[in-house]
Design a protein around this motif. Sequence first.
Motif, PDB file in Angstrom:
ATOM      1  N   SER A 180      92.759  75.895 -15.425  1.00  0.00           N
ATOM      2  CA  SER A 180      93.957  75.883 -16.251  1.00  0.00           C
ATOM      3  C   SER A 180      93.630  76.562 -17.574  1.00  0.00           C
ATOM      4  CB  SER A 180      94.454  74.452 -16.501  1.00  0.00           C
ATOM      5  OG  SER A 180      93.485  73.695 -17.221  1.00  0.00           O
ATOM      6  N   ALA A 181      94.660  76.901 -18.308  1.00  0.00           N
ATOM      7  CA  ALA A 181      94.454  77.553 -19.600  1.00  0.00           C
ATOM      8  C   ALA A 181      95.628  77.227 -20.508  1.00  0.00           C
ATOM      9  CB  ALA A 181      94.320  79.069 -19.433  1.00  0.00           C
ATOM     10  N   GLY A 182      95.378  77.309 -21.804  1.00  0.00           N
ATOM     11  CA  GLY A 182      96.436  77.053 -22.761  1.00  0.00           C
ATOM     12  C   GLY A 182      96.050  77.538 -24.136  1.00  0.00           C
ATOM     13  N   PHE A 183      97.035  77.573 -25.008  1.00  0.00           N
ATOM     14  CA  PHE A 183      96.766  78.010 -26.375  1.00  0.00           C
ATOM     15  C   PHE A 183      97.778  77.379 -27.322  1.00  0.00           C
ATOM     16  CE2 PHE A 183      99.335  81.150 -24.138  1.00  0.00           C
ATOM     17  CZ  PHE A 183     100.396  81.379 -24.993  1.00  0.00           C
ATOM     18  N   ALA A 184      97.376  77.262 -28.570  1.00  0.00           N
ATOM     19  CA  ALA A 184      98.245  76.800 -29.652  1.00  0.00           C
ATOM     20  C   ALA A 184      98.348  77.925 -30.658  1.00  0.00           C
ATOM     21  CB  ALA A 184      97.669  75.554 -30.306  1.00  0.00           C
ATOM     22  N   ILE A 185      99.574  78.343 -30.938  1.00  0.00           N
ATOM     23  CA  ILE A 185      99.798  79.446 -31.855  1.00  0.00           C
ATOM     24  C   ILE A 185     100.572  78.941 -33.068  1.00  0.00           C
ATOM     25  CG2 ILE A 185     101.893  80.174 -30.633  1.00  0.00           C
ATOM     26  CD1 ILE A 185     101.063  83.086 -31.387  1.00  0.00           C
ATOM     27  N   TYR A 186     100.199  79.444 -34.234  1.00  0.00           N
ATOM     28  CA  TYR A 186     100.817  79.043 -35.489  1.00  0.00           C
ATOM     29  C   TYR A 186     101.579  80.221 -36.084  1.00  0.00           C
ATOM     30  CZ  TYR A 186      97.921  74.850 -35.277  1.00  0.00           C
ATOM     31  OH  TYR A 186      97.333  73.669 -34.895  1.00  0.00           O
ATOM     32  N   GLY A 187     102.852  80.014 -36.353  1.00  0.00           N
ATOM     33  CA  GLY A 187     103.702  81.051 -36.922  1.00  0.00           C
ATOM     34  C   GLY A 187     105.147  80.628 -36.836  1.00  0.00           C
ATOM     35  N   LEU A 218     101.353  76.055 -25.522  1.00  0.00           N
ATOM     36  CA  LEU A 218     101.749  76.520 -24.201  1.00  0.00           C
ATOM     37  C   LEU A 218     100.535  76.418 -23.287  1.00  0.00           C
ATOM     38  CD1 LEU A 218     103.593  79.653 -25.547  1.00  0.00           C
ATOM     39  CD2 LEU A 218     104.705  77.614 -24.642  1.00  0.00           C
ATOM     40  N   LYS A 219     100.667  75.718 -22.182  1.00  0.00           N
ATOM     41  CA  LYS A 219      99.528  75.540 -21.281  1.00  0.00           C
ATOM     42  C   LYS A 219     100.033  75.257 -19.875  1.00  0.00           C
ATOM     43  CE  LYS A 219      98.881  70.659 -22.683  1.00  0.00           C
ATOM     44  NZ  LYS A 219      97.883  69.686 -23.191  1.00  0.00           N
ATOM     45  N   GLU A 220      99.196  75.625 -18.892  1.00  0.00           N
ATOM     46  CA  GLU A 220      99.574  75.448 -17.491  1.00  0.00           C
ATOM     47  C   GLU A 220      98.328  75.473 -16.615  1.00  0.00           C
ATOM     48  OE1 GLU A 220     101.809  74.626 -15.525  1.00  0.00           O
ATOM     49  OE2 GLU A 220     103.612  74.606 -16.760  1.00  0.00           O
ATOM     50  N   VAL A 221      98.496  75.026 -15.391  1.00  0.00           N
ATOM     51  CA  VAL A 221      97.471  75.167 -14.361  1.00  0.00           C
ATOM     52  C   VAL A 221      97.492  76.612 -13.861  1.00  0.00           C
ATOM     53  CG1 VAL A 221      96.803  74.471 -12.033  1.00  0.00           C
ATOM     54  CG2 VAL A 221      97.587  72.754 -13.677  1.00  0.00           C
ATOM     55  N   GLY A 222      96.298  77.177 -13.651  1.00  0.00           N
ATOM     56  CA  GLY A 222      96.212  78.541 -13.141  1.00  0.00           C
ATOM     57  C   GLY A 222      95.178  79.352 -13.889  1.00  0.00           C
ATOM     58  N   LEU A 223      94.959  80.568 -13.441  1.00  0.00           N
ATOM     59  CA  LEU A 223      93.999  81.452 -14.089  1.00  0.00           C
ATOM     60  C   LEU A 223      94.512  81.869 -15.467  1.00  0.00           C
ATOM     61  CD1 LEU A 223      93.127  83.751 -11.064  1.00  0.00           C
ATOM     62  CD2 LEU A 223      91.613  82.055 -12.127  1.00  0.00           C
ATOM     63  N   GLY A 260      92.579  78.780 -28.178  1.00  0.00           N
ATOM     64  CA  GLY A 260      92.843  78.683 -26.754  1.00  0.00           C
ATOM     65  C   GLY A 260      91.684  78.069 -25.994  1.00  0.00           C
ATOM     66  N   HIS A 261      91.956  77.718 -24.748  1.00  0.00           N
ATOM     67  CA  HIS A 261      90.980  77.009 -23.927  1.00  0.00           C
ATOM     68  C   HIS A 261      91.194  77.358 -22.467  1.00  0.00           C
ATOM     69  CE1 HIS A 261      89.231  73.430 -21.861  1.00  0.00           C
ATOM     70  NE2 HIS A 261      88.440  73.364 -22.905  1.00  0.00           N
ATOM     71  N   THR A 262      90.111  77.552 -21.749  1.00  0.00           N
ATOM     72  CA  THR A 262      90.149  77.675 -20.294  1.00  0.00           C
ATOM     73  C   THR A 262      89.326  76.527 -19.727  1.00  0.00           C
ATOM     74  OG1 THR A 262      88.198  79.115 -20.140  1.00  0.00           O
ATOM     75  CG2 THR A 262      90.334  80.164 -20.490  1.00  0.00           C
ATOM     76  N   ARG A 263      89.875  75.845 -18.742  1.00  0.00           N
ATOM     77  CA  ARG A 263      89.270  74.588 -18.296  1.00  0.00           C
ATOM     78  C   ARG A 263      88.690  74.692 -16.900  1.00  0.00           C
ATOM     79  NH1 ARG A 263      91.827  69.023 -16.463  1.00  0.00           N
ATOM     80  NH2 ARG A 263      90.121  67.610 -16.992  1.00  0.00           N
ATOM     81  N   THR A 316      95.446  69.248 -13.830  1.00  0.00           N
ATOM     82  CA  THR A 316      96.859  69.067 -14.118  1.00  0.00           C
ATOM     83  C   THR A 316      97.206  69.772 -15.420  1.00  0.00           C
ATOM     84  OG1 THR A 316      96.527  67.040 -15.410  1.00  0.00           O
ATOM     85  CG2 THR A 316      96.861  66.781 -13.033  1.00  0.00           C
ATOM     86  N   MET A 317      98.490  70.048 -15.609  1.00  0.00           N
ATOM     87  CA  MET A 317      98.930  70.605 -16.874  1.00  0.00           C
ATOM     88  C   MET A 317      98.662  69.623 -18.008  1.00  0.00           C
ATOM     89  SD  MET A 317     101.265  70.630 -19.493  1.00  0.00           S
ATOM     90  CE  MET A 317     102.383  69.393 -18.821  1.00  0.00           C
ATOM     91  N   GLU A 318      98.939  68.335 -17.762  1.00  0.00           N
ATOM     92  CA  GLU A 318      98.749  67.330 -18.805  1.00  0.00           C
ATOM     93  C   GLU A 318      97.299  67.245 -19.246  1.00  0.00           C
ATOM     94  OE1 GLU A 318     102.397  66.310 -16.483  1.00  0.00           O
ATOM     95  OE2 GLU A 318     100.359  66.921 -15.999  1.00  0.00           O
ATOM     96  N   GLY A 319      96.362  67.451 -18.328  1.00  0.00           N
ATOM     97  CA  GLY A 319      94.954  67.357 -18.664  1.00  0.00           C
ATOM     98  C   GLY A 319      94.361  68.618 -19.253  1.00  0.00           C
ATOM     99  N   SER A 320      95.152  69.689 -19.311  1.00  0.00           N
ATOM    100  CA  SER A 320      94.654  70.933 -19.882  1.00  0.00           C
ATOM    101  C   SER A 320      94.737  70.904 -21.408  1.00  0.00           C
ATOM    102  CB  SER A 320      95.434  72.121 -19.307  1.00  0.00           C
ATOM    103  OG  SER A 320      96.816  71.996 -19.591  1.00  0.00           O
ATOM    104  N   HIS A 321      94.036  71.827 -22.019  1.00  0.00           N
ATOM    105  CA  HIS A 321      93.978  71.913 -23.483  1.00  0.00           C
ATOM    106  C   HIS A 321      94.899  73.041 -23.952  1.00  0.00           C
ATOM    107  CE1 HIS A 321      89.686  70.014 -23.712  1.00  0.00           C
ATOM    108  NE2 HIS A 321      90.206  69.809 -22.502  1.00  0.00           N
TER     109      HIS A 321
END
Length: 299
Positions: free
Chosen positions: A36-43, A122-127, A147-150, A158-163
Amino acid sequence: MCGIVGLYLKNPALESKLGELFEPMLIAMTDRGPDSAGFAIYGDEVPNGWVKLTLRHPDSRYNWEQLADDIRRSMSVELSWMQNANVAVFKVAAEEAQVRAYLAEMAPEVLILSVGRSIEILKEVGLPEQIAEKFTLSGMKGSHIIGHTRMATESAVTMEGSHPFSTGQDLCLVHNGSLSNHNRLRENLKREGIKFETENDSEVAAGYLTWRLRQGDSLKAALEHALEDLDGFFTFTIGTRNGFAVMRDPIACKPAVLAETDDYVAMASEYQALTTLPGIENAKVWEPEPATFYVWERS
């Protein structure tokens, strides 16, 4: 094994290219985290008296327009919103507690990924490449992003467990490693009013920092306490409305590298994730020291 990347822009002229600069960094961490992967963006900051929420519903056909209309009518507030894949960003002229209370009662299936004036998660399960494409990361603008890749080793994919994880306004955290005292800390923090959505130890670390900041600590003071109170091994990258921080545990067994130029500060689990950044060949590059935190904040 997971991958962390972060980019903090010191040069405002680059803010329109934040997503374009960051996307290859995130994708470069695929081998460290393909689950899974996700990121937090500020703006795109909202004004005083408004709150910005990133919301997700498990049904990709969920009627966000209806929810927006219901909130406007029921709370008698101004509201604007936009949808990005199955996530929606709501900007509401109300207090956070009011909006949370409404959602809890009227739309309990809607998950709040982040709340603040600037942050979007924004984060989801997947590459990572799939996640970047899903949310059109390359076109995003802002001042900083983490950002983070898990690679899930201790819990389900799971999406909930991703960062990233966020437990307070405009604060988020990504983590590579494992905490040994997170169960005890979770119970203590719950008594202090911190709420958790998952059993992930990384969410506890985010909750701990949220609690310290609510006590009136500066980010630097909160990180000093974290070094004393969090047991285990970790590399953290933390985002706030005004800043960006990196911290490693006293053993520092998880990899990390920092690079700084006049235009930006960048962080990654591996140097190869930084090689696409402009001017990286002339950057100051170093490995962050154990039991040390590094903070960059706007005044």
